[in-house]
Motif scaffolding. Structure first.
Motif, PDB file in Angstrom:
ATOM      1  N   ALA A 309     -71.199  36.318 -21.805  1.00  0.00           N
ATOM      2  CA  ALA A 309     -70.294  37.339 -22.348  1.00  0.00           C
ATOM      3  C   ALA A 309     -71.038  38.311 -23.255  1.00  0.00           C
ATOM      4  CB  ALA A 309     -69.156  36.668 -23.108  1.00  0.00           C
ATOM      5  N   SER A 310     -71.948  37.766 -24.079  1.00  0.00           N
ATOM      6  CA  SER A 310     -72.692  38.637 -25.000  1.00  0.00           C
ATOM      7  C   SER A 310     -73.601  39.601 -24.247  1.00  0.00           C
ATOM      8  CB  SER A 310     -73.508  37.791 -25.974  1.00  0.00           C
ATOM      9  OG  SER A 310     -74.553  37.100 -25.306  1.00  0.00           O
ATOM     10  N   ARG A 311     -74.220  39.125 -23.148  1.00  0.00           N
ATOM     11  CA  ARG A 311     -75.106  40.003 -22.382  1.00  0.00           C
ATOM     12  C   ARG A 311     -74.316  41.101 -21.669  1.00  0.00           C
ATOM     13  NH1 ARG A 311     -77.737  37.166 -25.354  1.00  0.00           N
ATOM     14  NH2 ARG A 311     -79.882  36.502 -24.929  1.00  0.00           N
ATOM     15  N   ILE A 312     -73.128  40.769 -21.197  1.00  0.00           N
ATOM     16  CA  ILE A 312     -72.290  41.781 -20.553  1.00  0.00           C
ATOM     17  C   ILE A 312     -71.843  42.816 -21.577  1.00  0.00           C
ATOM     18  CG2 ILE A 312     -70.095  42.165 -19.356  1.00  0.00           C
ATOM     19  CD1 ILE A 312     -70.454  39.235 -18.277  1.00  0.00           C
ATOM     20  N   LEU A 313     -71.432  42.343 -22.766  1.00  0.00           N
ATOM     21  CA  LEU A 313     -70.995  43.265 -23.816  1.00  0.00           C
ATOM     22  C   LEU A 313     -72.148  44.170 -24.254  1.00  0.00           C
ATOM     23  CD1 LEU A 313     -68.592  44.001 -25.650  1.00  0.00           C
ATOM     24  CD2 LEU A 313     -69.503  42.371 -27.321  1.00  0.00           C
ATOM     25  N   TYR A 314     -73.324  43.615 -24.339  1.00  0.00           N
ATOM     26  CA  TYR A 314     -74.500  44.409 -24.730  1.00  0.00           C
ATOM     27  C   TYR A 314     -74.799  45.479 -23.677  1.00  0.00           C
ATOM     28  CZ  TYR A 314     -79.435  45.517 -25.505  1.00  0.00           C
ATOM     29  OH  TYR A 314     -80.632  46.165 -25.696  1.00  0.00           O
ATOM     30  N   ALA A 315     -74.713  45.100 -22.402  1.00  0.00           N
ATOM     31  CA  ALA A 315     -74.967  46.072 -21.331  1.00  0.00           C
ATOM     32  C   ALA A 315     -73.911  47.184 -21.339  1.00  0.00           C
ATOM     33  CB  ALA A 315     -74.985  45.356 -19.978  1.00  0.00           C
ATOM     34  N   LEU A 316     -72.654  46.830 -21.577  1.00  0.00           N
ATOM     35  CA  LEU A 316     -71.593  47.838 -21.657  1.00  0.00           C
ATOM     36  C   LEU A 316     -71.838  48.801 -22.815  1.00  0.00           C
ATOM     37  CD1 LEU A 316     -68.459  45.592 -21.020  1.00  0.00           C
ATOM     38  CD2 LEU A 316     -69.083  47.583 -19.665  1.00  0.00           C
ATOM     39  N   ALA A 317     -72.238  48.234 -23.957  1.00  0.00           N
ATOM     40  CA  ALA A 317     -72.491  49.074 -25.132  1.00  0.00           C
ATOM     41  C   ALA A 317     -73.674  49.998 -24.898  1.00  0.00           C
ATOM     42  CB  ALA A 317     -72.728  48.195 -26.351  1.00  0.00           C
ATOM     43  N   ARG A 318     -74.700  49.486 -24.266  1.00  0.00           N
ATOM     44  CA  ARG A 318     -75.911  50.273 -24.039  1.00  0.00           C
ATOM     45  C   ARG A 318     -75.670  51.428 -23.064  1.00  0.00           C
ATOM     46  NH1 ARG A 318     -81.189  47.207 -21.940  1.00  0.00           N
ATOM     47  NH2 ARG A 318     -79.943  47.322 -20.061  1.00  0.00           N
ATOM     48  N   ASP A 319     -74.726  51.239 -22.149  1.00  0.00           N
ATOM     49  CA  ASP A 319     -74.423  52.300 -21.183  1.00  0.00           C
ATOM     50  C   ASP A 319     -73.477  53.353 -21.734  1.00  0.00           C
ATOM     51  OD1 ASP A 319     -76.057  51.317 -19.214  1.00  0.00           O
ATOM     52  OD2 ASP A 319     -74.501  50.107 -18.271  1.00  0.00           O
ATOM     53  N   ASP A 320     -72.962  53.139 -22.951  1.00  0.00           N
ATOM     54  CA  ASP A 320     -72.115  54.133 -23.638  1.00  0.00           C
ATOM     55  C   ASP A 320     -70.864  54.508 -22.851  1.00  0.00           C
ATOM     56  OD1 ASP A 320     -73.218  54.563 -26.135  1.00  0.00           O
ATOM     57  OD2 ASP A 320     -74.751  55.912 -25.348  1.00  0.00           O
ATOM     58  N   LEU A 321     -70.311  53.563 -22.089  1.00  0.00           N
ATOM     59  CA  LEU A 321     -69.104  53.873 -21.325  1.00  0.00           C
ATOM     60  C   LEU A 321     -67.873  53.952 -22.215  1.00  0.00           C
ATOM     61  CD1 LEU A 321     -69.543  51.705 -18.102  1.00  0.00           C
ATOM     62  CD2 LEU A 321     -70.134  54.077 -18.474  1.00  0.00           C
ATOM     63  N   PHE A 322     -67.890  53.221 -23.336  1.00  0.00           N
ATOM     64  CA  PHE A 322     -66.737  53.194 -24.226  1.00  0.00           C
ATOM     65  C   PHE A 322     -67.035  53.874 -25.560  1.00  0.00           C
ATOM     66  CE2 PHE A 322     -66.153  49.786 -21.214  1.00  0.00           C
ATOM     67  CZ  PHE A 322     -64.803  49.878 -20.886  1.00  0.00           C
ATOM     68  N   GLY A 323     -68.107  54.664 -25.598  1.00  0.00           N
ATOM     69  CA  GLY A 323     -68.420  55.453 -26.787  1.00  0.00           C
ATOM     70  C   GLY A 323     -68.660  54.603 -28.019  1.00  0.00           C
ATOM     71  N   ARG A 324     -68.039  55.008 -29.118  1.00  0.00           N
ATOM     72  CA  ARG A 324     -68.281  54.335 -30.391  1.00  0.00           C
ATOM     73  C   ARG A 324     -67.606  52.981 -30.482  1.00  0.00           C
ATOM     74  NH1 ARG A 324     -67.409  59.329 -34.703  1.00  0.00           N
ATOM     75  NH2 ARG A 324     -69.095  60.673 -33.898  1.00  0.00           N
ATOM     76  N   ALA A 325     -66.668  52.684 -29.599  1.00  0.00           N
ATOM     77  CA  ALA A 325     -65.934  51.423 -29.677  1.00  0.00           C
ATOM     78  C   ALA A 325     -66.869  50.219 -29.593  1.00  0.00           C
ATOM     79  CB  ALA A 325     -64.887  51.364 -28.567  1.00  0.00           C
ATOM     80  N   LEU A 326     -67.957  50.344 -28.852  1.00  0.00           N
ATOM     81  CA  LEU A 326     -68.897  49.228 -28.684  1.00  0.00           C
ATOM     82  C   LEU A 326     -70.271  49.543 -29.288  1.00  0.00           C
ATOM     83  CD1 LEU A 326     -68.119  48.144 -25.003  1.00  0.00           C
ATOM     84  CD2 LEU A 326     -67.218  47.180 -27.117  1.00  0.00           C
ATOM     85  N   ALA A 327     -70.327  50.547 -30.156  1.00  0.00           N
ATOM     86  CA  ALA A 327     -71.624  50.946 -30.715  1.00  0.00           C
ATOM     87  C   ALA A 327     -72.277  49.802 -31.480  1.00  0.00           C
ATOM     88  CB  ALA A 327     -71.446  52.160 -31.627  1.00  0.00           C
ATOM     89  N   LEU A 328     -71.474  48.961 -32.147  1.00  0.00           N
ATOM     90  CA  LEU A 328     -72.025  47.867 -32.946  1.00  0.00           C
ATOM     91  C   LEU A 328     -72.758  46.850 -32.080  1.00  0.00           C
ATOM     92  CD1 LEU A 328     -72.062  46.910 -35.924  1.00  0.00           C
ATOM     93  CD2 LEU A 328     -70.042  45.521 -35.391  1.00  0.00           C
ATOM     94  N   ALA A 329     -72.303  46.689 -30.825  1.00  0.00           N
ATOM     95  CA  ALA A 329     -72.888  45.678 -29.947  1.00  0.00           C
ATOM     96  C   ALA A 329     -74.282  46.055 -29.465  1.00  0.00           C
ATOM     97  CB  ALA A 329     -71.977  45.446 -28.745  1.00  0.00           C
ATOM     98  N   LYS A 330     -74.757  47.277 -29.745  1.00  0.00           N
ATOM     99  CA  LYS A 330     -76.095  47.683 -29.307  1.00  0.00           C
ATOM    100  C   LYS A 330     -77.206  47.058 -30.146  1.00  0.00           C
ATOM    101  CE  LYS A 330     -74.766  52.316 -27.735  1.00  0.00           C
ATOM    102  NZ  LYS A 330     -75.042  53.747 -27.914  1.00  0.00           N
ATOM    103  N   LYS A 331     -76.874  46.619 -31.357  1.00  0.00           N
ATOM    104  CA  LYS A 331     -77.912  46.173 -32.285  1.00  0.00           C
ATOM    105  C   LYS A 331     -78.521  44.859 -31.819  1.00  0.00           C
ATOM    106  CE  LYS A 331     -75.875  48.541 -36.259  1.00  0.00           C
ATOM    107  NZ  LYS A 331     -75.384  48.430 -37.644  1.00  0.00           N
ATOM    108  N   THR A 332     -79.859  44.806 -31.883  1.00  0.00           N
ATOM    109  CA  THR A 332     -80.592  43.620 -31.443  1.00  0.00           C
ATOM    110  C   THR A 332     -81.520  43.145 -32.548  1.00  0.00           C
ATOM    111  OG1 THR A 332     -82.374  44.954 -30.492  1.00  0.00           O
ATOM    112  CG2 THR A 332     -80.526  44.404 -29.042  1.00  0.00           C
ATOM    113  N   SER A 333     -82.013  41.919 -32.376  1.00  0.00           N
ATOM    114  CA  SER A 333     -82.995  41.388 -33.313  1.00  0.00           C
ATOM    115  C   SER A 333     -84.373  41.929 -32.965  1.00  0.00           C
ATOM    116  CB  SER A 333     -83.006  39.858 -33.250  1.00  0.00           C
ATOM    117  OG  SER A 333     -83.426  39.435 -31.961  1.00  0.00           O
TER     118      SER A 333
END
Length: 841
Positions: A309-333
């Motif tokens: 689930a986390s990898r899917i959410l990260y991929a969605l955030a990285r593709d910017d399909l939902f704009g700022r709604a998933l911007a937080l999920a882009k952050k990585t270690s």
């Protein structure tokens, strides 16, 4: 896996259990073939199934299915955590009805306590996932070894354990109920008793079981096929590892399921299977190992779904399909682990844990996974049907039949499990699709829809046989020549209303020589023209060409525009006059309402004193060329002054009108209303009236009559013609004796007068010397006659005479057209060369 098999066999019996395994693994097998095909067709990145679907079907499908797959993994993780809590409470919980526990039974049982246990176990999964994929892989391998050892122990136990009675404690409202289950060893009677289905109430939820509800729980044990693809971003060689690992896992689990189902049916009675899902611990030769194995397998599945689930959410955030709604999920270690996506996924799983019992959410999880599997098959089917040369997967053991069977199997099982949940899931998917279609930015991934459309259009264009054309199905197919769109915005929109679902091409000629240029200058302009089409919301193609003159360029476009049976049959030109063009594009609502200024790369309009790109002779030559090529011709004058929105918003009484003059005003001595050109003019006016924006307008047809010619008989004949053609129009008689008198005065005694004209053939009523037969005084009088008809119409349609054969008369011909249409407002001169009307059924 084993407890799930016991639950399935206990309620469904051996026969139905084997059928469930066949159906489930048929769906899974078809999906695995599609996954392997897509995975071996190029480099994979993070996101697994989401990445495959989005790159194959585009961002709308990819984003919506990505959210559904994320929710499926989240709910799956909660499902396994609840299952683990159930197993822990079953082993270490205080029996119902007792105040204090004894021995190892020390854990209190209640909704809130079980929620607490689930939260602690989920926190353990979170800790492993936060460390990273490497520690998860090591933990998973260790768990695999434990589960393999447990499976071996269970298989041995079926043969080594003697028959025994297993006491079962079942919770009741006022205490507990005790029942006895039996492990009989291998017994033919036990096997016979377990062959058929015998559905009972599930003791954990109190709900009556059925084939669909049991299948839903069983199918969740098979959803791990996507675990490998979900980790595609963390694999060194995903295109190599995913097919081999996934196929091996599917074959292994299918064999184990069938083997365990047979062993359980042959050795355990129905009460034991239905009322004690942890019976394997009771019959094992080493019970603690079974307990550890169940815990380890369930914990591994929970972690697998959480990290997926986390990898899917990260991929969605990285593709910017939902704009700022998933911007937080882009952050990585620092090591690249998407820690914020892991934490957000953990929070959602924690929320789902509040649902309580695992079988409550099993059907929802199953439907989500089935929906994702169906879309994976759809992606592979679309790629296969599109026949794109770049779809060359190294895995070749699939066809479009397997994809179609996978889609059908998924859809059927979705609605068998829960029609309400399936319909709700599809509705939610549709909402996501629409939202992403209108709100998400365009991507550069490529759209499979374009490949499929190309494939189908090519096929149907080949089937469109011009030899089968019939006048009943004629439609206008327009080629509108545009010098500069800045001065032609309203004309472009007007011709869009005239096309009547036919072909519409915007043509433009660039006066340059390719031999003198380093590259094609038209390629950079193509984007501006396509953007113009989008902004003006017209359904048109764009065709640009290079030529030494405008006339040569128009010839090229008339010869080459279109394809097969879709070729322009009508040429539309703006009128050639001395008026300075006005920039209508800057004032057009499509651009004035936008935040940006007109971004299109079109040059400024020519000034009032600037030279024109073509001469009057060349302009008339273009009209003559089109008629020689059997193309109908429309000349549009002052269409830029047509405010269509204002005209059509006027008060309903009176409605806007369209004036139609189907007589050749430049040839009064040969006026007729039923020749090819007049009928074409009537057809074009009718087509405009049929357009949605012009339906309120009314057609007014003007019948020019002279004294002594029985005008009422002419009117009745014309009315009958309109009735036969199904054209609704008001006929208005217009006396024009004074106008024709001017013509006869000026033509008497002139060579080529009336006596000679009568000898001309019917097919050449606009014979070459006709332009010399009409005086400017007559033409001005005809113009005044047209202008006097009130109320003023929104647009006028006039008869366009054929240009004279003598090219030296071209300027005079154009001069007469200019006089005829001067001051009339929006006017369309029409000349038709083909039969376009039919009275047949």
């Amino acid at each position: 896996l084993p407890p799930s098999a016991g639950f399935v066999v206990g309620h469904a019996g051996l026969y139905q259990a084997l059928a469930m395994f066949v159906v489930a693994y048929f769906i899974i097998g078809m999906t695995v073939l599609s996954v392997c095909a897509i995975a071996t067709n190029g480099a994979l990145d993070a996101g697994g199934a989401y990445y495959m679907i989005s790159r194959a079907l585009g961002p709308e499908f990819g984003g919506s299915i990505g959210i559904m797959f994320f929710l499926a993994n989240v709910c799956g993780s909660a499902l396994y955590v609840l299952g683990l809590v159930e197993a822990v409470v079953d082993s270490f919980g205080i029996p119902p009805g007792q105040e204090a526990g004894t021995g190892v039974h020390v854990l209190p049982q209640s909704y809130w306590y079980e929620l607490l246990y689930g939260t602690v176990l989920l926190a353990l999964c979170l800790l492993v996932c936060l460390v990273g994929a490497s520690i998860y892989a090591k933990a998973t391998f260790l768990i695999f070894l434990i589960v393999a050892a447990v499976l071996g122990t269970i298989l041995v136990s079926f043969f080594a354990t003697r028959p025994l009675k297993v006491p079962i404690r079942l919770p009741k409202v006022n205490g507990t109920e005790t029942d006895d289950g039996f492990f009989t060893g291998f017994s033919l009677d036990t096997l016979r008793d377990n062959l058929g289905g015998r559905y009972r109430v599930d003791y954990t939820t109190g709900q009556m079981m059925s084939f669909s509800s049991v299948f839903a729980v069983m199918f969740n044990g098979c959803t791990g096929i996507m675990a490998g693809s979900n980790m595609s971003g963390d694999l060194k060689r995903p295109s190599y590892s995913i097919p081999r690992g996934t196929i091996s896992a599917v074959l292994f689990t299918y064999l184990v399921y069938n083997l365990l189902a047979f062993l359980m049916c042959a050795t355990c009675n129905r009460i034991l299977l239905q009322k004690d899902y942890g019976f394997l611990r009771d019959i094992s030769i080493f019970p603690p190992l079974v307990t550890v194995g169940i815990y380890a397998a369930t914990l591994s599945a929970a972690m697998s779904n959480l990290i997926g689930a986390s990898r899917i959410l990260y991929a969605l955030a990285r593709d910017d399909l939902f704009g700022r709604a998933l911007a937080l999920a882009k952050k990585t270690s620092a090591s690249g682990n998407p820690v914020m996506a892991v934490i957000l996924s953990w929070l959602v799983v924690q929320i789902v844990l509040f649902s309580g019992k695992l079988n409550t959410i099993a059907s929802v999880v199953t439907i989500f996974f089935l929906l994702v599997y169906a879309t994976v098959n759809l992606a592979c089917l679309a790629l296969e049907w599109a026949s794109a040369p770049n779809f060359r997967p190294t895995f070749r053991y699939f066809t479009w039949h397997t994809c179609l069977l996978g889609i059908a199997g998924c859809c059927v099982m979705m609605f068998l499990i829960s029609p309400v949940s399936a319909s709700a899931s599809l509705g939610f998917l549709l909402l996501l699709l629409l939202a992403l279609h209108y709100l998400s930015p365009s991507s550069t991934w490529g759209y499979i829809s374009q490949a499929l459309i190309f494939h189908q259009v090519r096929k149907y264009l080949l089937m469109l046989d011009v030899r089968k054309d019939h006048v009943k199905f004629w439609r206008p197919q327009m080629l509108l020549m545009v010098q500069n769109p800045r001065g032609s915005a309203r004309l472009i929109d007007f011709v869009n209303d005239l096309k009547k679902s036919g072909l519409y091409v915007l043509g433009h000629v660039e006066l340059q020589d390719l031999d003198m240029l380093p590259s094609d200058p038209l390629q950079p302009q193509q984007e501006s023209w396509l953007s113009l089409v989008d902004k003006l919301n017209v359904k048109a193609f764009v065709s640009l060409t290079l030529a030494p003159s405008v006339r040569h360029g128009v010839r090229q476009l008339l010869f080459t525009s279109g394809l097969g049976g879709m070729r322009p049959n009508t040429l539309v030109l703006g009128f050639y006059d001395d008026e300075a063009p006005q920039d209508g594009l800057a004032r057009h609502p499509a651009f004035t309402s936008a935040r940006e200024e007109v971004p299109l790369g079109f040059p400024p309009l020519r000034g009032p004193t600037a030279p024109k790109l073509l001469s009057a002779r060349e302009y008339v030559g273009i009209v003559a060329d089109a008629l020689k090529m059997l193309r109908n011709v429309l000349l549009a004058r002052q269409l830029e002054s047509l405010d269509k929105a204002w005209e059509l918003r006027r008060a309903a009484s009176p409605p806007p009108t369209i004036h139609v003059w189907p007589v050749n005003l430049l040839r009064p001595d040969s006026a007729r209303y039923a020749d090819t050109c007049s009928l074409f003019l009537l057809q074009m006016a009718c087509v405009l009236n049929m357009a949605r924006a012009w339906r309120r307008a009314r057609l007014r047809l003007f019948l020019c009559v002279e004294a002594g010619t029985m005008p009422h008989a002419q009117e009745e004949k014309l009315r009958q013609l309109l009735k036969d053609l199904r054209i609704q129009a008001q006929i208005q008689l217009v006396p024009w004796d004074a106008i024709t008198h001017l013509h006869w005065q000026t033509s008497q005694g002139r060579p080529g007068g009336p006596a000679e004209e009568e000898e001309e053939e019917e097919g050449v009523v606009n014979f070459p010397s006709n332009a010399t037969q009409v005086s400017d005084e007559y033409v001005c009088a005809a113009n005044k006659l047209v202008l006097e008809q009130s109320p003023a119409p929104a647009v006028r349609f006039l008869y366009l005479p054929r240009p004279p054969a003598d090219t030296s008369l071209y300027p005079l011909y154009l001069h007469q057209l200019e006089l005829l249409t001067r001051g009339l407002g929006p006017t369309v001169l029409v000349h038709g060369v083909s039969a376009v009307t039919s009275t047949q059924l």
